[in-house]
Design an enzyme around this catalytic site. Structure first.
Site, PDB file in Angstrom:
ATOM      1  N   ASN A  96       0.881  -1.168   0.000  1.00 31.93           N
ATOM      2  CA  ASN A  96       0.000   0.000   0.000  1.00 31.93           C
ATOM      3  C   ASN A  96       0.919   1.218   0.000  1.00 31.93           C
ATOM      4  OD1 ASN A  96      -2.769   0.941   2.253  1.00 31.93           O
ATOM      5  ND2 ASN A  96      -2.393   1.482   0.146  1.00 31.93           N
ATOM      6  N   CYS A 105      -6.236   5.755   7.739  1.00 24.91           N
ATOM      7  CA  CYS A 105      -5.449   4.865   6.887  1.00 24.91           C
ATOM      8  C   CYS A 105      -4.446   4.144   7.775  1.00 24.91           C
ATOM      9  CB  CYS A 105      -4.734   5.629   5.777  1.00 24.91           C
ATOM     10  SG  CYS A 105      -3.665   4.599   4.753  1.00 24.91           S
ATOM     11  N   GLY A 106      -4.650   2.845   7.976  1.00 28.69           N
ATOM     12  CA  GLY A 106      -3.822   2.092   8.911  1.00 28.69           C
ATOM     13  C   GLY A 106      -2.416   1.836   8.414  1.00 28.69           C
ATOM     14  N   ASN A 107      -2.265   1.381   7.161  1.00 26.47           N
ATOM     15  CA  ASN A 107      -0.921   1.161   6.637  1.00 26.47           C
ATOM     16  C   ASN A 107      -0.130   2.466   6.596  1.00 26.47           C
ATOM     17  OD1 ASN A 107      -1.128  -1.634   6.195  1.00 26.47           O
ATOM     18  ND2 ASN A 107      -2.127  -1.336   4.222  1.00 26.47           N
ATOM     19  N   HIS A 166     -16.467   0.260   6.598  1.00 27.10           N
ATOM     20  CA  HIS A 166     -16.108  -0.987   5.919  1.00 27.10           C
ATOM     21  C   HIS A 166     -17.323  -1.894   5.799  1.00 27.10           C
ATOM     22  CE1 HIS A 166     -11.688  -0.562   5.869  1.00 27.10           C
ATOM     23  NE2 HIS A 166     -11.916   0.211   6.919  1.00 27.10           N
ATOM     24  N   GLU A 223     -10.801  -0.188  -2.075  1.00 30.55           N
ATOM     25  CA  GLU A 223     -10.764   0.967  -1.175  1.00 30.55           C
ATOM     26  C   GLU A 223     -11.526   2.152  -1.755  1.00 30.55           C
ATOM     27  OE1 GLU A 223      -7.528   2.201   1.210  1.00 30.55           O
ATOM     28  OE2 GLU A 223      -6.271   0.516   0.591  1.00 30.55           O
ATOM     29  N   CYS A 232      -4.696  -3.127   2.756  1.00 36.43           N
ATOM     30  CA  CYS A 232      -5.491  -2.079   3.398  1.00 36.43           C
ATOM     31  C   CYS A 232      -5.472  -2.350   4.897  1.00 36.43           C
ATOM     32  CB  CYS A 232      -6.925  -2.079   2.867  1.00 36.43           C
ATOM     33  SG  CYS A 232      -8.022  -0.904   3.707  1.00 36.43           S
ATOM     34  N   THR A 255      -6.800  -0.643   7.638  1.00 32.73           N
ATOM     35  CA  THR A 255      -8.082  -0.616   8.337  1.00 32.73           C
ATOM     36  C   THR A 255      -8.982  -1.740   7.842  1.00 32.73           C
ATOM     37  OG1 THR A 255      -8.968   1.021   6.771  1.00 32.73           O
ATOM     38  CG2 THR A 255      -7.996   1.856   8.825  1.00 32.73           C
ATOM     39  N   GLY A 256      -8.840  -2.098   6.549  1.00 28.92           N
ATOM     40  CA  GLY A 256      -9.610  -3.219   6.016  1.00 28.92           C
ATOM     41  C   GLY A 256      -9.226  -4.528   6.678  1.00 28.92           C
TER      42      GLY A 256
END
Length: 276
Positions: free
Chosen positions: A6, A68-70, A161, A210, A219, A221-222
Site C-alpha cells: 500500500n 489509513c492504517g498502513n 467498511h 478501497e 489495506c 483498516t480493512g
C-alpha cells in the site's frame, strides 16, 4: 513509502505550507503523470493537547478521508526520519480519532487503531427497512448489489467498511462489485469493500476495494475490520495473520470496546521534489 504494498506520497506540512487543490492531489497520485500512490499523507502540527501530530489522508481521487492504517505505520517512520520526533511511540490525531503508532525493535510498526464501532449510525450505514441476521456475536446486513443479495458486516475503524466472507478470495468480484458497494446509497460517506477467505482460525486472505483508490495491495483498516468481523462471527481467534497481495499484517483484538492492534512493515522507497 509503502506498507505491505500500500503506497503513499508523504508530505511534511510542518516544514512547508500545504495548499494543494484536489486536482493537484490527483496528479500527485497519478502513476503516469505524477508520482503515483494509493494515498497522499500529510504531517501537520497537532491542533489539540495530548497528541504529537495531526495526520491527514487524501485518497488517489483527491478526497480527504478519516483513516489509513498502513499509512499510520509509515507516518511514525517518516516523522522520525525528518527529525520531527525521536520518540518510538507517538499519539496522532486523525479525522477518525486518535491512534498510537509504535516502532518495534525489529523495524515493524504496531498501531493502536482504537476500538471498532458497529452501530449502523456510527459507520455510517443506512439500515432503515433492513432486517439483520445474527451470526454468533455479529449482525449481518443484506445489501442488494448488481441484482444479488450480499450479506455483509458493517464495521467502522474510523472509516466505513463492508466485509464479506468468501470461499475463494481470488475469484471474488472485487473489481465488479467492489465499486458498487463503495458507492452504494446505503453508505452515505461511501465504503471500503472487503473480501475475506478464512484459511484457519488464525489466518485469512484478504482483498479490499478501497474508497477513492480502487483495489490496493493491502489495506490496514480493512485488515482490522476483516479480523474483527471474523472474530465476532466465531470463525477467527486473535491474533490473526492477514495475507494481502502486498504482504502480511498481524491483527490482535480482545473483543468489544477493546482497541485493535495492527503490526506490519513500513519502508521508504525514495524521496524527491515535484513541480505542480
Amino acid at each position: 513509502m509503502q506498507g505491505a504494498g500500500n503506497d503513499f506520497v508523504m508530505l511534511d506540512g510542518i516544514a512547508q505550507p500545504f495548499a494543494l487543490t484536489r486536482e493537484q492531489l490527483q496528479r500527485l497520485a497519478d502513476r503516469r503523470f505524477g508520482v503515483g500512490a494509493d494515498q497522499i499523507l500529510l504531517v501537520e502540527r497537532a491542533q489539540r493537547g495530548g497528541v504529537d501530530f495531526r495526520y491527514r489522508i487524501f485518497n488517489a481521487d483527491g478526497g480527504e478521508v478519516e483513516q489509513c492504517g498502513n499509512g499510520a505505520r509509515c507516518f511514525v517512520k517518516f516523522v522520525r526520519a525528518r527529525g520531527l520526533t525521536d520518540r518510538t511511540t507517538i499519539r496522532v490525531e486523525t479525522a477518525g480519532g486518535i491512534i498510537e503508532p509504535r516502532l518495534e525493535d525489529d523495524g515493524d510498526v504496531t498501531v493502536d487503531m482504537g476500538a471498532p464501532r458497529f452501530e449502523p449510525g456510527e459507520i455510517p450505514f443506512d439500515a432503515n427497512g433492513l432486517v439483520a441476521r445474527a451470526d454468533h456475536g455479529e449482525r449481518l446486513w443484506p445489501l442488494r448489489v448488481a441484482g444479488l443479495e450480499r450479506w455483509i458486516s458493517v464495521v467502522s475503524m474510523g472509516n466505513p467498511h463492508a466485509v464479506q466472507i468468501v470461499a475463494d478470495v481470488e475469484a471474488a468480484p472485487v473489481a465488479t462489485e467492489g465499486p458498487l458497494i463503495e458507492t452504494h446509497p446505503r453508505f452515505p460517506q461511501r465504503a471500503n469493500a472487503g473480501y475475506v477467505q478464512i484459511v484457519d482460525r488464525h489466518a485469512i486472505r484478504l482483498r479490499v476495494w478501497e474508497r477513492g483508490a480502487g483495489e490496493t495491495l493491502a489495506c490496514g483498516t480493512g485488515a482490522c475490520a476483516a479480523v474483527v468481523s471474523g472474530i465476532r462471527r466465531g470463525v477467527l481467534d486473535s491474533p490473526v495473520a492477514v495475507h494481502a497481495r502486498g504482504g502480511r499484517l498481524r491483527i490482535a483484538w480482545q473483543g468489544d470496546a477493546q482497541p485493535v492492534l495492527m503490526t506490519g512493515p513500513a519502508e521508504k522507497v525514495f524521496e524527491g521534489e515535484i513541480e505542480l
